[in-house]
Design a protein around this motif. Structure first.
Motif, PDB file in Angstrom:
ATOM      1  N   LEU A   1       0.820  -1.216   0.000  1.00 19.83           N
ATOM      2  CA  LEU A   1       0.000   0.000   0.000  1.00 19.83           C
ATOM      3  C   LEU A   1       0.853   1.265   0.000  1.00 19.83           C
ATOM      4  N   PHE A   2       1.884   1.318   0.853  1.00 22.22           N
ATOM      5  CA  PHE A   2       2.757   2.492   0.876  1.00 22.22           C
ATOM      6  C   PHE A   2       3.443   2.671  -0.481  1.00 22.22           C
ATOM      7  N   TRP A   3       3.840   1.573  -1.091  1.00 24.56           N
ATOM      8  CA  TRP A   3       4.514   1.619  -2.393  1.00 24.56           C
ATOM      9  C   TRP A   3       3.598   2.216  -3.457  1.00 24.56           C
ATOM     10  N   ILE A   4       2.339   1.768  -3.479  1.00 24.53           N
ATOM     11  CA  ILE A   4       1.375   2.295  -4.452  1.00 24.53           C
ATOM     12  C   ILE A   4       1.165   3.792  -4.241  1.00 24.53           C
ATOM     13  N   ILE A   5       1.018   4.194  -2.983  1.00 24.47           N
ATOM     14  CA  ILE A   5       0.851   5.623  -2.687  1.00 24.47           C
ATOM     15  C   ILE A   5       2.098   6.401  -3.117  1.00 24.47           C
ATOM     16  N   GLY A   6       3.272   5.818  -2.866  1.00 21.79           N
ATOM     17  CA  GLY A   6       4.519   6.468  -3.272  1.00 21.79           C
ATOM     18  C   GLY A   6       4.610   6.639  -4.780  1.00 21.79           C
ATOM     19  N   LEU A   7       4.132   5.641  -5.539  1.00 23.12           N
ATOM     20  CA  LEU A   7       4.135   5.753  -7.000  1.00 23.12           C
ATOM     21  C   LEU A   7       3.186   6.854  -7.457  1.00 23.12           C
ATOM     22  N   ILE A   8       2.011   6.907  -6.844  1.00 20.66           N
ATOM     23  CA  ILE A   8       1.023   7.923  -7.224  1.00 20.66           C
ATOM     24  C   ILE A   8       1.549   9.325  -6.934  1.00 20.66           C
ATOM     25  N   GLN A   9       2.186   9.495  -5.784  1.00 22.64           N
ATOM     26  CA  GLN A   9       2.684  10.814  -5.385  1.00 22.64           C
ATOM     27  C   GLN A   9       4.096  11.113  -5.894  1.00 22.64           C
ATOM     28  N   ALA A  10       4.771  10.083  -6.451  1.00 26.39           N
ATOM     29  CA  ALA A  10       6.173  10.232  -6.862  1.00 26.39           C
ATOM     30  C   ALA A  10       7.023  10.730  -5.694  1.00 26.39           C
ATOM     31  N   ASN A  11       6.727  10.198  -4.512  1.00 22.11           N
ATOM     32  CA  ASN A  11       7.407  10.630  -3.289  1.00 22.11           C
ATOM     33  C   ASN A  11       7.237   9.535  -2.230  1.00 22.11           C
ATOM     34  N   ASN A  12       8.360   9.034  -1.730  1.00 24.78           N
ATOM     35  CA  ASN A  12       8.324   7.947  -0.743  1.00 24.78           C
ATOM     36  C   ASN A  12       8.514   8.469   0.678  1.00 24.78           C
ATOM     37  N   TRP A  13       7.811   9.538   1.009  1.00 24.59           N
ATOM     38  CA  TRP A  13       7.993  10.203   2.301  1.00 24.59           C
ATOM     39  C   TRP A  13       7.424   9.412   3.472  1.00 24.59           C
ATOM     40  N   MET A  14       6.386   8.595   3.225  1.00 25.85           N
ATOM     41  CA  MET A  14       5.614   8.061   4.336  1.00 25.85           C
ATOM     42  C   MET A  14       6.373   7.013   5.160  1.00 25.85           C
ATOM     43  N   ILE A  15       7.309   6.312   4.541  1.00 23.91           N
ATOM     44  CA  ILE A  15       8.021   5.276   5.296  1.00 23.91           C
ATOM     45  C   ILE A  15       8.890   5.901   6.378  1.00 23.91           C
ATOM     46  N   ASP A  16       9.423   7.103   6.138  1.00 24.51           N
ATOM     47  CA  ASP A  16      10.207   7.788   7.175  1.00 24.51           C
ATOM     48  C   ASP A  16       9.359   8.115   8.389  1.00 24.51           C
ATOM     49  N   LEU A  17       8.167   8.634   8.142  1.00 19.00           N
ATOM     50  CA  LEU A  17       7.261   8.953   9.242  1.00 19.00           C
ATOM     51  C   LEU A  17       6.871   7.700  10.006  1.00 19.00           C
ATOM     52  N   TYR A  18       6.559   6.628   9.284  1.00 21.51           N
ATOM     53  CA  TYR A  18       6.082   5.424   9.951  1.00 21.51           C
ATOM     54  C   TYR A  18       7.186   4.616  10.617  1.00 21.51           C
ATOM     55  N   TRP A  19       8.445   4.952  10.348  1.00 25.40           N
ATOM     56  CA  TRP A  19       9.521   4.355  11.127  1.00 25.40           C
ATOM     57  C   TRP A  19       9.341   4.678  12.613  1.00 25.40           C
ATOM     58  N   THR A  20       8.742   5.816  12.889  1.00 26.75           N
ATOM     59  CA  THR A  20       8.551   6.241  14.270  1.00 26.75           C
ATOM     60  C   THR A  20       7.272   5.668  14.877  1.00 26.75           C
ATOM     61  N   VAL A  21       6.413   5.089  14.044  1.00 25.24           N
ATOM     62  CA  VAL A  21       5.100   4.631  14.492  1.00 25.24           C
ATOM     63  C   VAL A  21       4.988   3.110  14.532  1.00 25.24           C
TER      64      VAL A  21
ATOM     65  N   HIS B   1       8.603  13.744  17.083  1.00 22.89           N
ATOM     66  CA  HIS B   1       8.791  15.183  17.279  1.00 22.89           C
ATOM     67  C   HIS B   1       9.971  15.685  16.465  1.00 22.89           C
ATOM     68  N   ASN B   2      11.065  14.928  16.477  1.00 25.88           N
ATOM     69  CA  ASN B   2      12.236  15.348  15.723  1.00 25.88           C
ATOM     70  C   ASN B   2      11.965  15.345  14.228  1.00 25.88           C
ATOM     71  N   TYR B   3      11.189  14.350  13.755  1.00 27.80           N
ATOM     72  CA  TYR B   3      10.848  14.276  12.331  1.00 27.80           C
ATOM     73  C   TYR B   3      10.073  15.516  11.901  1.00 27.80           C
ATOM     74  N   PHE B   4       9.010  15.858  12.630  1.00 29.13           N
ATOM     75  CA  PHE B   4       8.181  16.989  12.237  1.00 29.13           C
ATOM     76  C   PHE B   4       8.904  18.322  12.431  1.00 29.13           C
ATOM     77  N   ARG B   5       9.718  18.411  13.479  1.00 25.17           N
ATOM     78  CA  ARG B   5      10.499  19.630  13.688  1.00 25.17           C
ATOM     79  C   ARG B   5      11.455  19.856  12.520  1.00 25.17           C
ATOM     80  N   ARG B   6      12.118  18.794  12.102  1.00 21.06           N
ATOM     81  CA  ARG B   6      13.051  18.890  10.974  1.00 21.06           C
ATOM     82  C   ARG B   6      12.336  19.232   9.667  1.00 21.06           C
ATOM     83  N   GLU B   7      11.110  18.698   9.508  1.00 25.13           N
ATOM     84  CA  GLU B   7      10.345  18.924   8.284  1.00 25.13           C
ATOM     85  C   GLU B   7       9.480  20.184   8.361  1.00 25.13           C
ATOM     86  N   LYS B   8       9.741  21.020   9.366  1.00 27.04           N
ATOM     87  CA  LYS B   8       8.995  22.280   9.554  1.00 27.04           C
ATOM     88  C   LYS B   8       7.492  22.025   9.677  1.00 27.04           C
TER      89      LYS B   8
END
Length: 321
Positions: A62-82, A120-127
Motif C-alpha cells: 500500500l505504501f509503495w502504491i501511494i509512493g508511486l502515485i505521489q512520486a514521493n516515498n515520504w511516508m516510510i520515514d514517518l512510519y519508522w517512528t510509528v 517530534h524530531n521528524y516533524f520539527r526537521r520537516e517544519k
C-alpha cells in the motif's frame, strides 16, 4: 500548501486502518477460529508470521502504491517512528501473548517515549509539514535507477524496511511470549533505554538549533558556521546515532534476559546499516566545499559514534595548520 499538507496528513492517518480493522476482527473472533474461521486459526497460531503478513500488504504494497502515485516515498520515514509502537501493542494484545505484566508495561511505555521523541524530531526537521520531501538517499537512488526506480523502490524502500523493522523489533515479540519475573537485568535494560533516548533527543535538538542558526545567518548574508562541534557533538560525530543504537541494543537485553538472545540479530543488522549510512553522511559532508576542510579536522579529532574525549594532539595539529 495547506491543502497539500492536509491531504498528506489524512493519508498518513488513514493508511494503517486496514491492519487495525483486521486485527480487531481477529481478536473478536479468535475463540471460535478453529471451527468457523480457518484463517483466523492460522493467525492465532502464528503471531510472528501474521505481523509480517500485515506489514507486507499494509506497508510494502500500500505504501509503495501511494509512493508511486505521489512520486514521493515520504511516508516510510514517518512510519519508522510509528510501526514499533504498533508492533509492541500487537504482540502484547495477541491471544497467545504470555508476558510478565511489569516488563510488558515498561517496554510499551519506553517504546512510546522513543516514538514521541523521534516523531517530534521528524516533524520539527520537516517544519511541521506532512510529506514535504522524501529522504535524500531515496532521491539519489531515484536519479541513479531512472526509469527502473518504480519497481526497484518496492524492494529498496519498502520490502527492505520490513526486514529491518520486523527484525529490530524482535525483542518486543520475545518479551510478550515469556512471563519470566522481572529482575536486575530488566532494570539495567530499562535504564539504558532511557539514557539512549535522552542522548538522542539532546543530540537531535543541538543539531536542529545549529541548522536553524545557520539558516538565520544565511538570511543576513553572514558567514555560516561550517561544522557543529559543541555539546554532545564535541565528543561524538554522530551522538544521535549512538543514542538510537543504545536504545535498540538495550531493548535486545530484554530479549536476552528471557532466553531469546539470538534476537539481537535484527539490532546487529540495523547497526551495520547505520554504519553504512554514517559513511554516506560523512561523504556528503565532504562534498560541500564550504565545510569540507573543517569536517576533515573534525573527523581526525572526534570519535565516530561512542562519545569520547577529543584527541588533544590532533586538535593541536588542526589549530596550527
Amino acid at each position: 500548501m495547506a491543502a497539500h499538507n492536509l491531504k498528506n496528513a489524512t493519508i498518513a492517518l488513514l493508511v494503517p486502518i486496514p491492519s487495525i480493522v483486521f486485527f480487531l476482527s481477529f481478536i473478536n473472533h479468535h475463540s471460535d477460529a478453529s471451527a468457523d474461521h480457518p484463517f483466523f486459526s492460522w493467525c492465532y497460531n502464528h503471531p510472528f508470521l501474521l505481523a509480517n503478513l500485515l506489514f507486507f500488504f499494509n506497508v510494502d504494497v500500500l505504501f509503495w502504491i501511494i509512493g508511486l502515485i505521489q512520486a514521493n516515498n515520504w511516508m516510510i520515514d514517518l512510519y519508522w517512528t510509528v510501526i514499533p509502537v504498533m508492533l509492541v501493542h500487537y504482540y502484547a494484545s495477541h491471544p497467545l501473548a504470555l508476558k510478565n505484566g511489569l516488563r510488558s508495561a515498561v517496554v510499551i511505555g519506553l517504546t512510546w517515549l522513543w516514538s514521541v521523541r523521534l516523531t517530534h524530531n521528524y516533524f520539527r526537521r520537516e517544519k511541521w509539514q506532512w510529506g514535504e520531501r522524501e529522504d535524500w538517499r531515496f532521491n539519489e537512488m531515484r536519479r541513479q535507477y531512472g526509469k527502473h526506480w518504480w519497481w526497484i523502490s518496492f524492494f529498496a524502500v519498502y520490502f527492505s524496511q520490513q526486514i529491518f523493522l520486523i527484525g529490530i523489533c524482535l525483542p518486543m515479540y520475545a518479551i510478550h511470549m515469556n512471563d519470566k519475573p522481572w529482575d536486575k537485568w530488566d532494570s539495567l535494560a530499562a535504564v539504558a533505554c532511557i539514557i539512549g533516548i535522552i542522548i538522542a533527543y539532546y543530540a537531535d535538538t543541538q543539531l536542529y538549533d545549529f541548522v536553524q542558526r545557520n539558516e538565520r545567518l544565511k538570511e543576513l548574508d553572514a558567514p555560516t558556521v561550517p561544522n557543529l562541534d559543541k555539546g554532545l557533538w564535541r565528543y561524538s560525530r554522530h551522538p544521535n546515532y549512538f543514542g538510537e543504537q543504545l536504545w535498540w541494543w538495550a531493548l535486545a537485553v530484554f530479549a536476552w534476559n528471557v532466553g531469546q538472545g539470538w534476537m539481537f540479530i535484527g539490532t546487529f543488522i540495523n547497526t551495520l546499516c547505520l554504519a553504512y549510512v554514517t559513511v554516506l553522511v560523512e561523504k556528503r559532508m565532504l562534498k560541500q566545499e564550504h565545510r569540507a576542510e573543517a569536517y576533515r579536522r573534525y573527523q581526525k579529532s572526534t570519535s565516530v559514534w561512542i562519545p569520547w574525549f577529543r584527541s588533544a594532539i590532533k586538535d593541536s595539529k588542526a589549530k596550527s595548520s
